[in-house]
Design a protein around this motif. Structure first.
Motif, PDB file in Angstrom:
ATOM      1  N   ALA A  61      -2.655  -5.553   6.151  1.00  0.00           N
ATOM      2  CA  ALA A  61      -2.140  -6.733   6.846  1.00  0.00           C
ATOM      3  C   ALA A  61      -3.140  -7.232   7.886  1.00  0.00           C
ATOM      4  N   GLU A  62      -3.737  -6.313   8.626  1.00  0.00           N
ATOM      5  CA  GLU A  62      -4.696  -6.704   9.660  1.00  0.00           C
ATOM      6  C   GLU A  62      -5.942  -7.342   9.069  1.00  0.00           C
ATOM      7  N   THR A  63      -6.427  -6.814   7.956  1.00  0.00           N
ATOM      8  CA  THR A  63      -7.675  -7.326   7.382  1.00  0.00           C
ATOM      9  C   THR A  63      -7.490  -8.610   6.592  1.00  0.00           C
TER      10      THR A  63
ATOM     11  N   THR B 279       4.805  -1.041   2.767  1.00  0.00           N
ATOM     12  CA  THR B 279       4.594   0.142   1.938  1.00  0.00           C
ATOM     13  C   THR B 279       5.220  -0.130   0.579  1.00  0.00           C
ATOM     14  N   LEU B 280       4.786   0.579  -0.427  1.00  0.00           N
ATOM     15  CA  LEU B 280       5.369   0.416  -1.762  1.00  0.00           C
ATOM     16  C   LEU B 280       6.862   0.720  -1.747  1.00  0.00           C
ATOM     17  N   HIS B 281       7.250   1.740  -0.984  1.00  0.00           N
ATOM     18  CA  HIS B 281       8.668   2.089  -0.908  1.00  0.00           C
ATOM     19  C   HIS B 281       9.493   0.932  -0.329  1.00  0.00           C
TER      20      HIS B 281
ATOM     21  N   ALA C 263       0.867  -1.179   0.000  1.00  0.00           N
ATOM     22  CA  ALA C 263       0.000   0.000   0.000  1.00  0.00           C
ATOM     23  C   ALA C 263       0.904   1.229   0.000  1.00  0.00           C
ATOM     24  N   PRO C 264       0.380   2.370  -0.404  1.00  0.00           N
ATOM     25  CA  PRO C 264       1.228   3.553  -0.503  1.00  0.00           C
ATOM     26  C   PRO C 264       1.676   4.149   0.828  1.00  0.00           C
ATOM     27  N   THR C 265       0.958   3.885   1.903  1.00  0.00           N
ATOM     28  CA  THR C 265       1.334   4.462   3.191  1.00  0.00           C
ATOM     29  C   THR C 265       1.461   3.368   4.248  1.00  0.00           C
ATOM     30  N   GLY C 266       2.165   3.683   5.311  1.00  0.00           N
ATOM     31  CA  GLY C 266       2.318   2.740   6.405  1.00  0.00           C
ATOM     32  C   GLY C 266       0.996   2.377   7.045  1.00  0.00           C
TER      33      GLY C 266
ATOM     34  N   ILE D 143       1.061  -9.570  -7.139  1.00  0.00           N
ATOM     35  CA  ILE D 143       1.285  -8.406  -6.282  1.00  0.00           C
ATOM     36  C   ILE D 143      -0.052  -7.694  -6.144  1.00  0.00           C
ATOM     37  N   VAL D 144      -0.458  -7.467  -4.914  1.00  0.00           N
ATOM     38  CA  VAL D 144      -1.707  -6.764  -4.634  1.00  0.00           C
ATOM     39  C   VAL D 144      -1.347  -5.416  -4.030  1.00  0.00           C
ATOM     40  N   VAL D 145      -1.818  -4.349  -4.660  1.00  0.00           N
ATOM     41  CA  VAL D 145      -1.592  -3.006  -4.139  1.00  0.00           C
ATOM     42  C   VAL D 145      -2.942  -2.439  -3.717  1.00  0.00           C
ATOM     43  N   ASP D 146      -3.064  -2.144  -2.449  1.00  0.00           N
ATOM     44  CA  ASP D 146      -4.292  -1.572  -1.898  1.00  0.00           C
ATOM     45  C   ASP D 146      -4.200  -0.051  -1.963  1.00  0.00           C
ATOM     46  N   GLU D 147      -5.341   0.607  -1.965  1.00  0.00           N
ATOM     47  CA  GLU D 147      -5.411   2.078  -1.966  1.00  0.00           C
ATOM     48  C   GLU D 147      -4.624   2.670  -3.136  1.00  0.00           C
TER      49      GLU D 147
END
Length: 167
Positions: free
Chosen positions: A115-117, A124-126, A105-108, A152-156
Motif C-alpha cells: 500500500a505504501e509503495t 492481507t489475502l485473508h 499480500a500474504p501478511t499484514g 487482482i495483484v498479489v505481492d510476495e
C-alpha cells in the motif's frame, strides 16, 4: 523407474484445485480487461513514463503489456529489479479507464508495504477473501461469491502456501 510421490491427500487436492482454477481462469471466455487489448501501447507506455518517477525499462514495458494481455501473469525478479515500478505502471493504466483493482499480500506487513509503495489500499489475502474462522465456509469469497475486480495483484506470492493458494 517411475517416481512415486507420497504426501497428505489435502495437499494433493489443493494442488489439483490450484491447477484447475488457473486453467478455468485462462480458458474463460469473459475478459474484464478486453478494452486494454486494442490500445496504442507505444503511446500508453510513453504516457506512463511521464506519470511515474522513473521511465520503464524494456522488460518492464513487456511486463505491463503481459499484465493486460494475459488473464494470469507472474512478475518475478530479485530486489531492485523494478517490480514495484512495474506494478505502479499497471495501476496507472487501470486508473485511466476506471478499472477496479484489488491489491493483496500474504501478511499484514507485506500488505502495508504494498500500500505504501503503490499509494493504493492493500489487504492481507485473508481479509481480501473475507476469512471467518468459525461456522461453515471459512472464506466468504469463493467461486460462488467471487471478488468484484478487473484485476487482482498479489505481492510476495512466494510466501503463499498451497492451502491458501487453493482458496
Amino acid at each position: 523407474t517411475p517416481h512415486q510421490a507420497i504426501y497428505l491427500p489435502v495437499f494433493h487436492y489443493a494442488e489439483v484445485g490450484i491447477a484447475n482454477r488457473l486453467r478455468r481462469i485462462i480458458d474463460a471466455p469473459e475478459d474484464r480487461l478486453g478494452a486494454y487489448r486494442h490500445i496504442d501501447w507505444d503511446a500508453a507506455l510513453t504516457w506512463i513514463d511521464k506519470a511515474i518517477p522513473h521511465p520503464l525499462a524494456a522488460r518492464q514495458r513487456d511486463a505491463v503489456r503481459a499484465a493486460f494481455a494475459s488473464k494470469v501473469a507472474v512478475l518475478t525478479g530479485g530486489p531492485g529489479t523494478g517490480k514495484t515500478t512495474t506494478v505502479r505502471a499497471i495501476l496507472q493504466m487501470l486508473g485511466v479507464r476506471g478499472a477496479t483493482v484489488r491489491l493483496a499480500a500474504p501478511t499484514g506487513r507485506a500488505a502495508k508495504r504494498l500500500a505504501e509503495t503503490t499509494g493504493t489500499t492493500a489487504k492481507t489475502l485473508h481479509r481480501l477473501l473475507e476469512f471467518k474462522p468459525t461456522g461453515g465456509e471459512m472464506f466468504q469469497r469463493n467461486e460462488s461469491n467471487p471478488l468484484d475486480a478487473d484485476m487482482i495483484v498479489v505481492d510476495e506470492m512466494s510466501m503463499v502456501d498451497t492451502l491458501l493458494m487453493n482458496h
